[in-house]
Design a protein around this motif. Structure first.
Motif, PDB file in Angstrom:
ATOM      1  N   ASN A  12       0.793  -1.191  -0.386  1.00  0.00           N
ATOM      2  CA  ASN A  12       0.030  -0.093  -0.037  1.00  0.00           C
ATOM      3  C   ASN A  12       0.724   1.599   0.035  1.00  0.00           C
ATOM      4  OD1 ASN A  12      -2.486  -1.658  -0.169  1.00  0.00           O
ATOM      5  ND2 ASN A  12      -2.677  -1.253   2.595  1.00  0.00           N
ATOM      6  N   ARG A  13       1.751   1.281   0.716  1.00  0.00           N
ATOM      7  CA  ARG A  13       2.774   2.558   0.818  1.00  0.00           C
ATOM      8  C   ARG A  13       3.229   2.581  -0.470  1.00  0.00           C
ATOM      9  NH1 ARG A  13       7.971   4.906   1.438  1.00  0.00           N
ATOM     10  NH2 ARG A  13       7.389   6.469   3.332  1.00  0.00           N
ATOM     11  N   ASP A  14       3.796   1.544  -1.314  1.00  0.00           N
ATOM     12  CA  ASP A  14       4.243   1.672  -2.074  1.00  0.00           C
ATOM     13  C   ASP A  14       3.521   2.400  -3.447  1.00  0.00           C
ATOM     14  OD1 ASP A  14       6.737   0.403  -1.388  1.00  0.00           O
ATOM     15  OD2 ASP A  14       6.425  -1.583  -1.962  1.00  0.00           O
ATOM     16  N   LEU A  15       1.988   1.869  -4.081  1.00  0.00           N
ATOM     17  CA  LEU A  15       1.233   2.491  -4.398  1.00  0.00           C
ATOM     18  C   LEU A  15       0.717   3.897  -4.351  1.00  0.00           C
ATOM     19  CD1 LEU A  15      -1.468  -1.012  -4.352  1.00  0.00           C
ATOM     20  CD2 LEU A  15      -0.236   0.284  -6.184  1.00  0.00           C
ATOM     21  N   LEU A  16       1.256   4.306  -2.905  1.00  0.00           N
ATOM     22  CA  LEU A  16       0.446   5.330  -2.601  1.00  0.00           C
ATOM     23  C   LEU A  16       2.048   6.178  -3.535  1.00  0.00           C
ATOM     24  CD1 LEU A  16      -0.922   5.201   1.055  1.00  0.00           C
ATOM     25  CD2 LEU A  16      -1.785   6.282  -0.426  1.00  0.00           C
ATOM     26  N   LEU A  17       3.431   6.041  -3.085  1.00  0.00           N
ATOM     27  CA  LEU A  17       4.888   6.366  -3.183  1.00  0.00           C
ATOM     28  C   LEU A  17       4.267   6.968  -5.150  1.00  0.00           C
ATOM     29  CD1 LEU A  17       7.321   5.921  -1.246  1.00  0.00           C
ATOM     30  CD2 LEU A  17       5.921   7.660  -0.522  1.00  0.00           C
ATOM     31  N   PRO A  32      -4.877  17.173  -5.409  1.00  0.00           N
ATOM     32  CA  PRO A  32      -6.149  16.614  -4.254  1.00  0.00           C
ATOM     33  C   PRO A  32      -5.796  15.278  -3.249  1.00  0.00           C
ATOM     34  CG  PRO A  32      -7.311  17.352  -6.098  1.00  0.00           C
ATOM     35  CD  PRO A  32      -5.259  17.199  -5.766  1.00  0.00           C
ATOM     36  N   MET A  33      -5.086  15.212  -2.858  1.00  0.00           N
ATOM     37  CA  MET A  33      -5.102  14.208  -1.683  1.00  0.00           C
ATOM     38  C   MET A  33      -5.291  12.599  -2.017  1.00  0.00           C
ATOM     39  SD  MET A  33      -2.023  14.612  -0.091  1.00  0.00           S
ATOM     40  CE  MET A  33      -2.088  13.418   1.168  1.00  0.00           C
ATOM     41  N   ASP A  34      -7.164  13.015  -1.970  1.00  0.00           N
ATOM     42  CA  ASP A  34      -7.808  12.920  -2.172  1.00  0.00           C
ATOM     43  C   ASP A  34      -7.998  11.347  -3.464  1.00  0.00           C
ATOM     44  OD1 ASP A  34      -9.544  12.446   0.041  1.00  0.00           O
ATOM     45  OD2 ASP A  34     -10.877  13.871  -0.783  1.00  0.00           O
ATOM     46  N   GLU A  35      -7.524  12.347  -5.043  1.00  0.00           N
ATOM     47  CA  GLU A  35      -6.928  11.893  -5.776  1.00  0.00           C
ATOM     48  C   GLU A  35      -5.602  10.558  -5.736  1.00  0.00           C
ATOM     49  OE1 GLU A  35      -6.609  10.690  -9.789  1.00  0.00           O
ATOM     50  OE2 GLU A  35      -7.745  12.118  -9.100  1.00  0.00           O
ATOM     51  N   VAL A  36      -4.810  11.021  -4.631  1.00  0.00           N
ATOM     52  CA  VAL A  36      -3.637  10.056  -4.725  1.00  0.00           C
ATOM     53  C   VAL A  36      -4.667   8.663  -4.216  1.00  0.00           C
ATOM     54  CG1 VAL A  36      -1.667   9.790  -3.129  1.00  0.00           C
ATOM     55  CG2 VAL A  36      -1.724  11.948  -4.343  1.00  0.00           C
ATOM     56  N   ALA A  37      -4.892   8.539  -3.259  1.00  0.00           N
ATOM     57  CA  ALA A  37      -5.668   7.814  -2.859  1.00  0.00           C
ATOM     58  C   ALA A  37      -6.589   6.967  -3.735  1.00  0.00           C
ATOM     59  CB  ALA A  37      -7.057   7.769  -1.463  1.00  0.00           C
ATOM     60  N   ARG A  38      -7.257   7.317  -4.575  1.00  0.00           N
ATOM     61  CA  ARG A  38      -8.314   6.801  -5.493  1.00  0.00           C
ATOM     62  C   ARG A  38      -7.123   6.453  -6.701  1.00  0.00           C
ATOM     63  NH1 ARG A  38      -9.613   6.885  -9.953  1.00  0.00           N
ATOM     64  NH2 ARG A  38      -8.303   9.164 -10.353  1.00  0.00           N
ATOM     65  N   ARG A  39      -6.185   6.818  -7.103  1.00  0.00           N
ATOM     66  CA  ARG A  39      -5.274   6.244  -7.423  1.00  0.00           C
ATOM     67  C   ARG A  39      -4.475   5.082  -7.273  1.00  0.00           C
ATOM     68  NH1 ARG A  39      -2.138  10.348 -12.027  1.00  0.00           N
ATOM     69  NH2 ARG A  39      -4.609  11.837 -12.896  1.00  0.00           N
ATOM     70  N   ALA A  40      -3.950   5.173  -5.835  1.00  0.00           N
ATOM     71  CA  ALA A  40      -3.699   4.368  -5.566  1.00  0.00           C
ATOM     72  C   ALA A  40      -4.121   3.140  -5.023  1.00  0.00           C
ATOM     73  CB  ALA A  40      -3.049   4.388  -4.494  1.00  0.00           C
ATOM     74  N   ASN A  44      -9.080   6.875   1.832  1.00  0.00           N
ATOM     75  CA  ASN A  44      -7.987   7.552   2.478  1.00  0.00           C
ATOM     76  C   ASN A  44      -7.393   7.503   4.292  1.00  0.00           C
ATOM     77  OD1 ASN A  44      -9.038   9.339  -0.148  1.00  0.00           O
ATOM     78  ND2 ASN A  44     -10.232  10.538   1.313  1.00  0.00           N
ATOM     79  N   ALA A  45      -7.829   6.253   4.762  1.00  0.00           N
ATOM     80  CA  ALA A  45      -7.362   6.485   5.954  1.00  0.00           C
ATOM     81  C   ALA A  45      -6.615   5.953   6.351  1.00  0.00           C
ATOM     82  CB  ALA A  45      -8.467   5.586   6.742  1.00  0.00           C
ATOM     83  N   THR A  46      -5.941   4.253   5.096  1.00  0.00           N
ATOM     84  CA  THR A  46      -5.077   4.543   4.818  1.00  0.00           C
ATOM     85  C   THR A  46      -3.668   5.329   4.084  1.00  0.00           C
ATOM     86  OG1 THR A  46      -5.866   2.142   4.033  1.00  0.00           O
ATOM     87  CG2 THR A  46      -4.112   1.897   3.495  1.00  0.00           C
ATOM     88  N   MET A  47      -4.210   6.248   3.325  1.00  0.00           N
ATOM     89  CA  MET A  47      -3.519   6.917   2.763  1.00  0.00           C
ATOM     90  C   MET A  47      -2.943   7.743   4.354  1.00  0.00           C
ATOM     91  SD  MET A  47      -3.222  10.070  -0.082  1.00  0.00           S
ATOM     92  CE  MET A  47      -4.412  10.700   1.303  1.00  0.00           C
ATOM     93  N   TYR A  48      -3.701   8.436   5.145  1.00  0.00           N
ATOM     94  CA  TYR A  48      -3.639   8.681   6.196  1.00  0.00           C
ATOM     95  C   TYR A  48      -2.481   8.233   7.320  1.00  0.00           C
ATOM     96  CZ  TYR A  48      -5.406  12.590   3.974  1.00  0.00           C
ATOM     97  OH  TYR A  48      -5.373  13.914   3.257  1.00  0.00           O
ATOM     98  N   ARG A  49      -2.708   7.083   7.425  1.00  0.00           N
ATOM     99  CA  ARG A  49      -2.468   6.441   8.476  1.00  0.00           C
ATOM    100  C   ARG A  49      -0.413   6.265   7.994  1.00  0.00           C
ATOM    101  NH1 ARG A  49      -6.433   2.899   8.740  1.00  0.00           N
ATOM    102  NH2 ARG A  49      -5.303   0.967   7.095  1.00  0.00           N
ATOM    103  N   VAL A  61       7.745  11.319  -1.629  1.00  0.00           N
ATOM    104  CA  VAL A  61       7.898  11.079  -3.021  1.00  0.00           C
ATOM    105  C   VAL A  61       9.503  11.409  -3.257  1.00  0.00           C
ATOM    106  CG1 VAL A  61       6.785  12.072  -5.102  1.00  0.00           C
ATOM    107  CG2 VAL A  61       5.657  10.685  -3.516  1.00  0.00           C
ATOM    108  N   TYR A  62       9.753  13.182  -2.867  1.00  0.00           N
ATOM    109  CA  TYR A  62      11.066  13.748  -3.375  1.00  0.00           C
ATOM    110  C   TYR A  62      12.547  12.375  -2.616  1.00  0.00           C
ATOM    111  CZ  TYR A  62      14.019  16.941  -4.675  1.00  0.00           C
ATOM    112  OH  TYR A  62      15.284  17.114  -5.281  1.00  0.00           O
TER     113      TYR A  62
END
Length: 175
Positions: A12-17, A32-40, A44-49, A61-62
């Motif tokens: 999940n972390r790799d997908l988010l990155l 939008p952060m929601d777009e990042v979670a959607r594409r991954a 959203n809860a997983t992303m914010y964890r 990312v950088y």
């Protein structure tokens, strides 16, 4: 030392990155952060964890981008002649500066983290420059910081990649 992530959490972390790198490249650091979670493909809860703040995600990312640039230096070093490896990496560095400048500025105001990223770039370039120097392909007085500053200056002075490539090719640092 933090515990290693479970396999599903690492995935999940790799997908988010990966998704964040794409979204930020397309829409900028304010995407939008929601777009990042959607594409991954995660909630959203997983992303914010994994990344409690936008700054945490931008920095991760950088950091990945910097690590890839460092790995490119190693690959180029192993694959080609020292002169070609140095030139190829400097072009990658120039692309990095051109395409990742906004990401780096938005990533964090942590000066220690910026310094670490900068050191990584200097180490990668130094390794390649040293080998090109040992092969007699570059001037003995060429300093790695001057070389990186020159490339940085080219990226700041140009708006188009072709012109930047042309300017870089005009530089004669041969022995």
């Amino acid at each position: 030392m933090p515990r290693p992530l479970r396999a599903d959490a690492q995935r999940n972390r790799d997908l988010l990155l990966g998704a964040a790198a794409d979204v930020f490249a397309e829409r900028g650091a304010d995407a939008p952060m929601d777009e990042v979670a959607r594409r991954a493909g995660v909630g959203n809860a997983t992303m914010y964890r994994h990344f409690p703040t936008r700054s945490d995600l931008l920095a991760a990312v950088y950091a990945d981008e910097v690590a890839q640039l460092r790995a490119s230096a190693e690959s180029l070093r192993a694959a080609g002649s020292p002169g070609e490896a140095l030139h190829a990496w400097l072009r990658l560095f120039m692309d990095h500066l051109t395409t990742k400048r906004d990401l780096a500025l938005a990533a964090t105001d942590d000066t220690a983290l910026h310094a670490a990223w900068h050191r990584t770039m200097i180490e990668a370039a130094s390794m390649l420059l040293e080998e090109a120097g040992q092969a007699g392909l570059v001037r003995a007085d060429l300093d790695v910081r001057d070389l990186l500053t020159l490339v940085r200056g080219i990226t700041l002075a140009t708006t188009d990649r072709e012109q930047a490539e042309r300017l870089l090719s005009l530089v004669d640092w041969s022995a």
